[in-house]
Design a protein around this motif. Structure first.
Motif, mmCIF file in Angstrom:
data_model
loop_
_atom_site.group_PDB
_atom_site.id
_atom_site.type_symbol
_atom_site.label_atom_id
_atom_site.label_comp_id
_atom_site.label_asym_id
_atom_site.label_seq_id
_atom_site.Cartn_x
_atom_site.Cartn_y
_atom_site.Cartn_z
ATOM 1 N N MET A 81 0.802 -1.218 0.000
ATOM 2 C CA MET A 81 0.000 0.000 0.000
ATOM 3 C C MET A 81 0.841 1.277 0.000
ATOM 4 O O MET A 81 0.302 2.349 -0.233
ATOM 5 N N TRP A 82 2.142 1.172 0.259
ATOM 6 C CA TRP A 82 2.951 2.386 0.339
ATOM 7 C C TRP A 82 2.977 3.106 -1.015
ATOM 8 O O TRP A 82 2.782 4.322 -1.091
ATOM 9 N N GLY A 83 3.198 2.355 -2.091
ATOM 10 C CA GLY A 83 3.163 2.951 -3.418
ATOM 11 C C GLY A 83 1.765 3.407 -3.793
ATOM 12 O O GLY A 83 1.583 4.430 -4.459
ATOM 13 N N THR A 84 0.752 2.654 -3.379
ATOM 14 C CA THR A 84 -0.634 3.049 -3.629
ATOM 15 C C THR A 84 -0.963 4.343 -2.907
ATOM 16 O O THR A 84 -1.594 5.246 -3.478
ATOM 17 N N ASP A 85 -0.550 4.449 -1.646
ATOM 18 C CA ASP A 85 -0.772 5.682 -0.887
ATOM 19 C C ASP A 85 -0.094 6.871 -1.564
ATOM 20 O O ASP A 85 -0.656 7.970 -1.628
#
Length: 878
Positions: A81-85
């Motif tokens: 989720m870090w890249g998604t965030d």
């Protein structure tokens, strides 16, 4: 005293620049009765189908489980989720959503959107004031045009991009300080903020700063000065990237595993459309829904400002070299709007999926800057300057009037022509006779122009009603809350109703659905292989079988109690759920528990490590997976083909073979259909496989009743037909929608229940008993039997996952091209799995080092300048 008065005047000007866009757009939203002003909402297209669910995920993460910022099992079967965030959610304004739960989320979205409109106006007004390009109330014309430009209106639903308009003027001011004063701090800070806020828009902004450097170059006195500036610019840009490394490093890696895999490998030197077609975008309100998937750039900034930008190139008060540089930048932009290689450059090597020419906000900003430097209080164009402007304007409207475009009506053309005529008169009128009245005319003309364009464009769009969103969200949230209250374990949830593919984010539960730009390709590839609707960027668990329900830990199911209720749109057909025990009911949702579900990790045979994917038949692949995990022969299928008992052909040719046959209408004017009937000889579950070609050419019904089924899939799908229906005829009807239909891979299979139960009991022998879990970590114990030498997980394999077994790091394997497995010896084991975004630690250290180093360098430069002012040496003019 004079300084205080000027300070108050400046604050007043900036305050009105902030309020004007808010009042204009707020009035429009109230007029359209959008929540909280009425029964409609701002939700449309991706904002309603995707982003609103991401906002719900952000709120739940902030309040309940911060670890999901790194990883979430609500993203498909699980994903980083870090890249998604970094792409969707890192805007600081999103923190306001904490105060808007559930059905009120739409009101929070409106508040944030209005704030972005206001902050964009404020930011640009601040730039104009600091540079002196405009002063006083005249600023309102330019700041409002910037906040309500054509790109902003067309993309207000893409809220993840809008911060770029707020930050861009601050970056420009920082670049100007870097050039004229050799002060890098402002530029580094705001460019780093842009990179953290949204790396995608930051890429475009960085390219724009390169163009601004080319525009500023003629101002440098010597080639040595130019070289020094380019060096300062390059180092400062790298410093900004270093400051933002904490998000950039993990995000770049995540992109390489997901979105980056779709980068174009072949670039063609060609124009994407006839370039003159974009002239229609110079008419107010030139936007509608058809322009979203494919269209021309949205560049409207008002007639007067576009004319002023044109006059910049004829303004002799600006150095010729500077005007030529500006002409080059403008030409580069125009070519980028229609020439494929340049278009790809702005979009980082990928053609946009909908919303083309996403960088056009930069062109809007560029043109307003040129207009601001032209329309100075003392500027009055000569007739030889107005003459070509009049000719060009007339030619544009004459050309546009001949075009037949869905987004342009005759009234829009006349309105645009009216604004153009008034703008020409405004330019011709001397300001010196009545400065205040002239400035009032300037401000009113521009504001009325861009507001008319904005309202006309937004009137062309349809929106989700507030009740449609609120009622669905309330029922979904109630069901998810009931589940969490009764079972705080780690499991997945399946359902037969859907509003969006990101419902798991909205309801805060784990599932197999997701729609997002950062979805790893391995997930839709696998889901498609087992019969689920999937495609580039999305998956949905709508067509499960007993096999997949068990293997992937779908412990609970959600279904509608009253099928006639419209607030929960159906998306699947699962008669095999009707026999599951009911655990709870909430509103119109019945919650059932699946006793056959396996945990997220369990003991399995090592045969799974070598299982190849050699079949395109999804039920055969499901059988092979389960049999390999259980250590049974994979050639002994869990499914058996079921023949049809009767076939009826209506207005099509007859055929002994159904699957793979192309059926054609015999009488073009009459309806045509194929009716397939079978009588289940047992109470087992029966499944229909269906190829992707069928969905476009035929409608399907079961026992003369239409059933819900996702219409967006690219692989063979599996549909549950019957369960506990021994001796009851089941009729499948294909009604042709076109002249012919290819019944691709149309077959019926029976699940051999006894064989399935036997394999399932083998896999249930060694579950991972979870003692603790969070969104990015799982701890537990497992007792592997003698024939089990693998701890199989249904967690998608990723570099960020790490395994600790009995206190020591353990190697992981990727099985089925998708999931993580750990080879282990039989016996008792303590297992800990945890996820850390790859390169996060490196990014943190890089950011800290860059911040420290940059601070020291900037502080040294300040001290050096201070000593230079107090010493005898004069500062350099380079």
């Amino acid at each position: 005293m004079l300084t205080t008065i000027r300070s108050h005047q400046r604050s007043f000007i900036l305050g009105i620049s902030f309020l004007l866009p808010i009042l204009l757009m707020g009035s429009y939203f109230a007029y359209r009765q959008m929540a909280p002003f009425g029964p409609s909402s701002l939700l449309t297209v991706d904002l309603g189908q995707q982003y609103v669910d991401f906002f719900a995920y952000l709120r739940a993460s902030l309040l309940h489980h911060p670890s999901s910022f790194f990883y979430s099992f609500a993203k498909g079967l699980g994903g980083e989720m870090w890249g998604t965030d970094a792409y969707y959610l890192l805007s600081p304004l999103n923190l306001l959503l904490i105060f808007f739960p559930g059905r009120f989320l739409t009101s929070g979205i409106m508040l944030i959107l209005l704030l972005r409109y206001g902050l964009a106006g404020l930011s640009f007004a601040w730039l104009l004031d600091k540079t002196g390009w405009q002063k006083g109330p005249r600023i309102w014309a330019f700041s409002t045009a910037y906040a309500l430009n054509g790109w902003m209106i067309a993309n207000q639903l893409n809220m993840l991009w809008l911060d770029a308009l707020v930050i861009l003027p601050l970056i420009i001011w920082g670049l100007l300080k870097l050039f004229y004063r050799r002060q890098a701090g402002t530029y580094i800070f705001w460019l780093a903020v842009m990179m953290v806020d949204n790396y995608y828009m930051a890429w475009m902004v960085c390219l724009f700063t390169l163009l601004l450097v080319c525009w500023l170059m003629p101002e440098a006195r010597t080639w040595r000065a130019r070289g020094r500036f380019i060096l300062r610019y390059g180092l400062s840009s790298l410093a900004a990237a270093g400051v933002a490394a904490v998000t950039l490093f993990p995000t770049i890696y995540a992109l390489m595993q997901s979105k980056g895999t779709y980068t174009e490998q072949t670039i063609y030197s060609r124009f994407e459309y006839f370039p003159f077609k974009m002239l229609a975008k110079l008419v107010p309100g030139s936007f509608n829904f058809d322009q979203m998937p494919s269209g021309q750039p949205n560049i409207y900034i008002g007639m007067l400002l576009m004319m002023a930008a044109f006059l910049y190139f004829f303004n002799r008060q600006v150095k010729l070299s500077r005007r030529l540089a500006a002409l080059g930048v403008t030409f580069f932009f125009i070519c980028s709007f229609c020439y494929e290689p340049l278009d790809l450059l702005w979009h980082a090597g990928q053609f946009p999926v909908w919303y083309p020419y996403r960088f056009s906000f930069l062109f809007c900003c560029w043109c307003i800057i040129l207009a601001a430097q032209t329309l100075r209080p003392a500027f009055r164009p000569c007739y030889w300057q107005l003459a070509p402007l009049l000719l060009v304007t007339g030619a544009i409207f004459a050309y546009v009037s001949q075009l037949k475009l869905s987004y342009l009506s005759s009234s829009q053309r006349w309105i645009g022509l009216g604004f153009a005529a008034i703008s020409l008169l405004c330019l011709a009128i001397p300001r010196k006779d009545s400065p205040r009245l002239y400035d009032l005319l300037l401000v009113c003309l521009v504001i009325c122009d861009v507001a008319t364009s904005a309202f006309t464009s937004l009137n062309n769009l349809a929106y989700v009603s507030q009740d449609e969103f609120a009622q669905y969200t309330t029922q979904l949230d109630q069901a998810a809350k009931k589940l969490r209250q009764g079972d705080k374990g780690l499991y997945r949830v399946a359902k037969t109703f859907t509003r969006t593919k990101d419902d798991p984010f909205q309801g805060d539960f784990n599932s197999g659905d997701h729609f997002g730009s950062t979805l790893e390709p391995a997930i839709p590839n696998f889901m498609g292989a087992i019969g689920q609707p999937a495609g580039d960027g999305f998956v949905t668990y709508a067509n499960g079988t007993q096999v997949t329900d068990a293997l992937f830990g779908f412990k609970y199911t959600l279904a509608k109690q009253n099928l006639a209720t419209p607030t929960l749109p159906l998306s699947g057909y699962r008669p095999d759920w009707r026999q599951l025990p009911t655990t709870a009911k909430t509103g119109n949702v019945v919650i059932r528990r699946n006793p056959n579900s396996l945990p997220f990790a369990f003991g399995a045979s090592s045969e799974i490590l070598q299982l190849p994917h050699t079949t395109l038949d999804p039920v055969s692949y499901q059988s092979q997976i389960m049999q390999a995990l259980a250590g049974r022969p994979i050639n002994k299928s869990l499914f058996q083909v079921q023949n049809f008992d009767s076939v009826q052909f209506n207005n099509v040719q007859t055929s002994r073979q159904i699957t793979g046959t192309l059926f054609k209408k015999q009488d073009f004017l009459k309806p045509a259909s194929i009716r397939l009937t079978f009588i289940p000889p047992t109470n087992d579950s029966y499944y229909l496989t269906l190829g992707p070609s069928v969905k476009d050419d035929a409608s399907i019904s079961i026992n003369n009743k239409a059933f819900a089924q996702s219409s967006n899939y690219r692989d063979n799908v599996v549909i549950n037909l019957a369960h506990q229906q021994k001796g009851q005829p089941v009729t499948i009807t294909f009604r042709l929608k076109k002249m012919n239909v290819w019944l691709q891979n149309v077959s019926v299979y029976r699940l051999k229940q006894r064989s399935f139960n036997a394999s399932l009991q083998t896999l249930k022998q060694s579950p991972l008993k979870i003692s603790h879990h969070s969104s990015n970590s799982i701890t537990g114990t497992v007792d592997l039997k003698r024939q089990q030498r693998v701890l199989m997980t249904t967690i998608p394999a990723a570099r960020g996952w790490h395994a600790i077994v009995d206190g020591r790091p353990a190697a992981t394997k990727t099985v089925l091209g998708t999931f993580m497995a750990i080879p282990l010896a039989p016996g008792h084991h303590q297992v800990k799995l945890y996820y850390r975004p790859p390169f996060l630690i490196l990014g943190v250290f890089t950011s800290l080092l860059t911040i420290s180093g940059t601070w020291l360098v900037l502080r040294y430069q300040v001290r050096r300048r201070t000593r230079g002012r107090t010493g005898t040496d004069k500062p350099s003019t380079d």
